[in-house]
Design a protein around this motif. Structure first.
Motif, short mmCIF file in Angstrom:
data_model
loop_
_atom_site.label_atom_id
_atom_site.label_comp_id
_atom_site.label_asym_id
_atom_site.label_seq_id
_atom_site.Cartn_x
_atom_site.Cartn_y
_atom_site.Cartn_z
N GLU A 161 148.18 -70.68 34.19
CA GLU A 161 148.94 -71.56 33.30
C GLU A 161 148.06 -72.69 32.76
OE1 GLU A 161 151.57 -70.18 32.29
OE2 GLU A 161 151.86 -71.85 30.90
N ASP A 162 147.21 -73.27 33.61
CA ASP A 162 146.28 -74.31 33.14
C ASP A 162 145.32 -73.72 32.10
OD1 ASP A 162 147.40 -76.17 34.75
OD2 ASP A 162 145.94 -75.95 36.37
N PHE A 163 144.88 -72.49 32.39
CA PHE A 163 143.98 -71.81 31.45
C PHE A 163 144.67 -71.63 30.10
CE2 PHE A 163 142.69 -67.73 29.58
CZ PHE A 163 141.38 -68.02 29.28
N ARG A 164 145.91 -71.19 30.16
CA ARG A 164 146.67 -70.96 28.91
C ARG A 164 146.76 -72.25 28.07
NH1 ARG A 164 150.49 -67.48 27.12
NH2 ARG A 164 150.67 -66.34 29.07
N LEU A 165 147.04 -73.36 28.73
CA LEU A 165 147.19 -74.62 28.00
C LEU A 165 145.86 -75.10 27.43
CD1 LEU A 165 149.77 -76.44 30.30
CD2 LEU A 165 150.18 -75.23 28.14
N ALA A 166 144.78 -74.89 28.21
CA ALA A 166 143.45 -75.29 27.72
C ALA A 166 143.07 -74.45 26.50
CB ALA A 166 142.42 -75.12 28.84
N VAL A 167 143.35 -73.15 26.56
CA VAL A 167 143.04 -72.26 25.43
C VAL A 167 143.88 -72.67 24.22
CG1 VAL A 167 143.38 -69.90 24.59
CG2 VAL A 167 142.26 -70.28 26.78
N HIS A 187 144.48 -63.42 32.77
CA HIS A 187 143.88 -64.49 31.97
C HIS A 187 143.62 -63.97 30.55
CE1 HIS A 187 143.39 -66.77 35.63
NE2 HIS A 187 142.74 -67.73 34.99
N SER A 188 143.16 -62.73 30.46
CA SER A 188 142.95 -62.14 29.13
C SER A 188 144.27 -62.04 28.38
CB SER A 188 142.33 -60.74 29.24
OG SER A 188 140.96 -60.84 29.57
N VAL A 189 145.32 -61.63 29.09
CA VAL A 189 146.64 -61.53 28.45
C VAL A 189 147.06 -62.92 27.92
CG1 VAL A 189 149.10 -61.11 28.92
CG2 VAL A 189 147.37 -59.49 29.74
N ALA A 190 146.81 -63.94 28.72
CA ALA A 190 147.15 -65.31 28.28
C ALA A 190 146.33 -65.69 27.04
CB ALA A 190 146.88 -66.31 29.41
N PHE A 191 145.05 -65.38 27.05
CA PHE A 191 144.18 -65.70 25.90
C PHE A 191 144.68 -64.97 24.65
CE2 PHE A 191 140.19 -64.38 23.58
CZ PHE A 191 140.03 -65.58 22.91
N LEU A 192 144.96 -63.66 24.81
CA LEU A 192 145.39 -62.86 23.66
C LEU A 192 146.72 -63.36 23.11
CD1 LEU A 192 144.27 -59.48 25.21
CD2 LEU A 192 143.50 -60.31 22.96
N SER A 193 147.63 -63.73 23.99
CA SER A 193 148.91 -64.19 23.47
C SER A 193 148.75 -65.57 22.83
CB SER A 193 150.02 -64.10 24.52
OG SER A 193 150.06 -65.26 25.28
N PHE A 209 147.71 -66.69 13.02
CA PHE A 209 146.76 -66.09 12.07
C PHE A 209 146.30 -64.74 12.64
CE2 PHE A 209 146.78 -70.51 10.94
CZ PHE A 209 146.89 -70.43 9.56
N ALA A 210 146.98 -63.70 12.20
CA ALA A 210 146.77 -62.39 12.81
C ALA A 210 145.42 -61.77 12.43
CB ALA A 210 147.90 -61.45 12.45
N GLY A 211 144.87 -62.16 11.28
CA GLY A 211 143.55 -61.63 10.92
C GLY A 211 142.50 -62.15 11.89
N PHE A 212 142.57 -63.44 12.16
CA PHE A 212 141.64 -64.07 13.11
C PHE A 212 141.81 -63.47 14.50
CE2 PHE A 212 141.89 -67.69 16.25
CZ PHE A 212 140.53 -67.71 16.57
N ARG A 213 143.07 -63.42 14.96
CA ARG A 213 143.30 -62.96 16.33
C ARG A 213 142.82 -61.52 16.51
NH1 ARG A 213 149.83 -61.84 15.90
NH2 ARG A 213 149.66 -59.59 15.77
N THR A 214 143.04 -60.69 15.48
CA THR A 214 142.67 -59.28 15.59
C THR A 214 141.16 -59.12 15.58
OG1 THR A 214 144.70 -58.71 14.46
CG2 THR A 214 143.05 -56.98 14.64
N ALA A 215 140.49 -59.89 14.73
CA ALA A 215 139.02 -59.81 14.68
C ALA A 215 138.44 -60.09 16.08
CB ALA A 215 138.48 -60.82 13.67
N VAL A 216 138.97 -61.11 16.73
CA VAL A 216 138.47 -61.49 18.06
C VAL A 216 138.80 -60.40 19.09
CG1 VAL A 216 138.64 -63.20 19.92
CG2 VAL A 216 138.60 -63.95 17.53
N ALA A 248 146.95 -55.47 21.84
CA ALA A 248 147.83 -55.56 20.66
C ALA A 248 149.19 -56.11 21.07
CB ALA A 248 147.98 -54.18 20.02
N ALA A 249 149.69 -55.66 22.22
CA ALA A 249 151.01 -56.11 22.68
C ALA A 249 150.98 -57.59 23.04
CB ALA A 249 151.44 -55.27 23.89
N ALA A 250 149.93 -58.01 23.75
CA ALA A 250 149.85 -59.43 24.15
C ALA A 250 149.78 -60.33 22.92
CB ALA A 250 148.63 -59.64 25.04
N MET A 251 149.02 -59.91 21.91
CA MET A 251 148.93 -60.72 20.69
C MET A 251 150.27 -60.75 19.96
SD MET A 251 145.16 -59.98 19.13
CE MET A 251 145.31 -58.20 19.03
#
Ligand SMILES: Cc1cc2nc3c(=O)[nH]c(=O)nc-3n(C[C@H](O)[C@H](O)[C@H](O)COP(=O)(O)OP(=O)(O)OC[C@H]3O[C@@H](n4cnc5c(N)ncnc54)[C@H](O)[C@@H]3O)c2cc1C
Length: 380
Positions: A4-10, A63-69, A76-83, A247-250
């Protein structure tokens, strides 16, 4: 750092990175500047799912799921998908199966944000049907000569290298054309003679730099094969589950962002002497979407936890991808509808959200294929 801390920092980091009209500019330019990759790399956000010995962070998958979501929540789905394509789709194969040489040469700089990766599987005549791939790598001494055309390649215009799915055989018609045989993954440098990328304008995902990429007799060294030659089908079978989870997490984050945009509008706008947010028909629609958003988040977390089991979670990832991306589309549709004519203006946020979510039920495997995979696990 806890999840949760990671999610907020991201969230704070991404708000700063995309803020001040920066992400709007990327959409307008239909490209991400290199500084974005560098910033993500310097903040250790491109290698979350990779072990530390490969330059990653080695944190748990959630943590990856948190980052992706959180990427999804930027709106901005273009940005998120590129990453996501860079970190969870293309480079995934280098992390799992790449030789130490390939990991040193490509993966390490990619995780640091110094190189950009793209995944080139789809062809103009072969998308969801991997068995129909026709890009060919013909052995020539120690090398391969690669010929074919790839379509819908996210990061295709900007990539330093492609993780390319191709058939590897002496001839185009030998027995390796069976469904699982003959497909291999290669790393191909974008700068090699014979590689040409041309922008492929898309309805949404504008900053993803989607391109069609042609390979015309490109000479690729044998050391560029990822893992065992001919094992590509099985590598993809595994990798596609990560792709669908990502894709689902995003999509979950995208839906949450969309609901926030919608709620702001419903509180701001009045009609017939009342806030839109006071009309029961509107309230129930929002309540249903908010409920489903929580369900989607839990479904994605469930699929992520299933990666710990011995069995490849094909059904779980398909369910998460199906549900979360379809929900994102419905949320974006509701968002535009409840903005009225203002939502239908081409440069409105609601219009961009609708354009962007439309891609997610096709990319990484269409909804119909997700139903097929789930049905197989339930019925066969
Ligand atoms: C925005 C975007 C970005 C993408 N980025 C990449 C990328 O970076 N790299 C890459 O390699 N690919 C990428 N793709 C391609 C994507 O993976 C394919 O679009 C997807 O696999 C479907 O293939 P296709 O488009 O060729 O559709 P087809 O396979 O031709 O299918 C067309 C339609 O037929 C229906 N259909 C297909 N199979 C079935 C079935 N079994 N049962 C019932 N109906 C079915 C579905 O409605 C499907 O949408 C991207 C696609 C999009 C839209």
């Amino acid at each position: 750092m806890g999840e949760e801390d990671f999610r907020l920092a991201v969230r704070a980091f991404l708000a700063e990175l995309t803020g001040g009209q920066a992400a709007e500019q990327w959409e307008h330019d239909r490209a991400l500047p290199r500084s974005v990759w560098q910033a993500l790399g310097e903040n250790q956000l491109l290698g979350l799912g990779y072990p530390q010995r490969l330059g990653g962070s080695g944190v748990p998958l959630l943590h990856s799921v948190a980052f992706l979501s959180e990427l999804g929540r930027t709106g901005f789905a273009g940005f998120r998908t590129a990453v996501a394509v860079h970190s969870y789709m293309a480079n995934h194969y280098l992390g799992q199966y790449g030789s130490p040489f390939l990991q040193r040469q490509y993966l390490a700089p990619a995780l640091a944000g110094r190189k950009v990766a793209a995944l080139a599987i789809t062809e103009p005549e072969a998308g969801s049907d991997l068995a129909a791939l026709s890009t060919l790598a013909v052995p020539d001494g120690e090398d391969f000569l690669v010929t074919g055309v790839k379509s819908m390649v996210v990061n295709g215009s900007a990539a330093d290298y492609f993780v390319l799915a191709c058939r590897m055989s002496d001839t185009a018609s030998d027995s390796s054309r069976s469904k699982s045989g003959g497909i291999s993954l290669l790393v191909v440098d974008a700068a090699l003679p014979g590689v040409t990328a041309a922008p492929q304008p898309t309805l949404g995902w504008h900053s993803a730099g989607t391109a069609t990429v042609a390979f015309d007799g490109v000479r690729v060294a044998g050391s560029q094969v990822i893992g065992r030659a001919g094992a590509g089908f099985y590598q993809l079978l595994y990798g596609l589950q990560y792709e669908r989870l990502a894709a689902a997490a995003m999509a979950v984050g995208g839906t949450e962002h969309c609901l926030q945009v919608l709620v702001d509008q419903l509180r701001r706008r009045s009609a017939h002497g009342r806030q839109l947010a006071q009309f029961q028909a509107v309230r129930h629609r929002v309540a249903a979407l908010a409920t489903e958003a929580v369900a989607a988040r839990e479904l994605v977390a469930h699929a992520a936890r299933c990666f710990d089991s011995a069995k490849l979670p094909v059904a779980e990832c398909s369910m998460a991808k199906l549900y979360a991306t379809e929900l994102a589309s419905r949320a974006a549709d509701a968002c535009l509808q409840l903005h009225g004519s203002a939502g239908y203006l081409e440069d409105s946020i609601a219009a961009r959200l609708l354009r962007d979510t439309r891609a997610a039920t096709i990319a990484a495997g269409p909804t119909e294929v997700m139903y097929d995979l789930i049905a197989s696990s339930v019925l066969d």
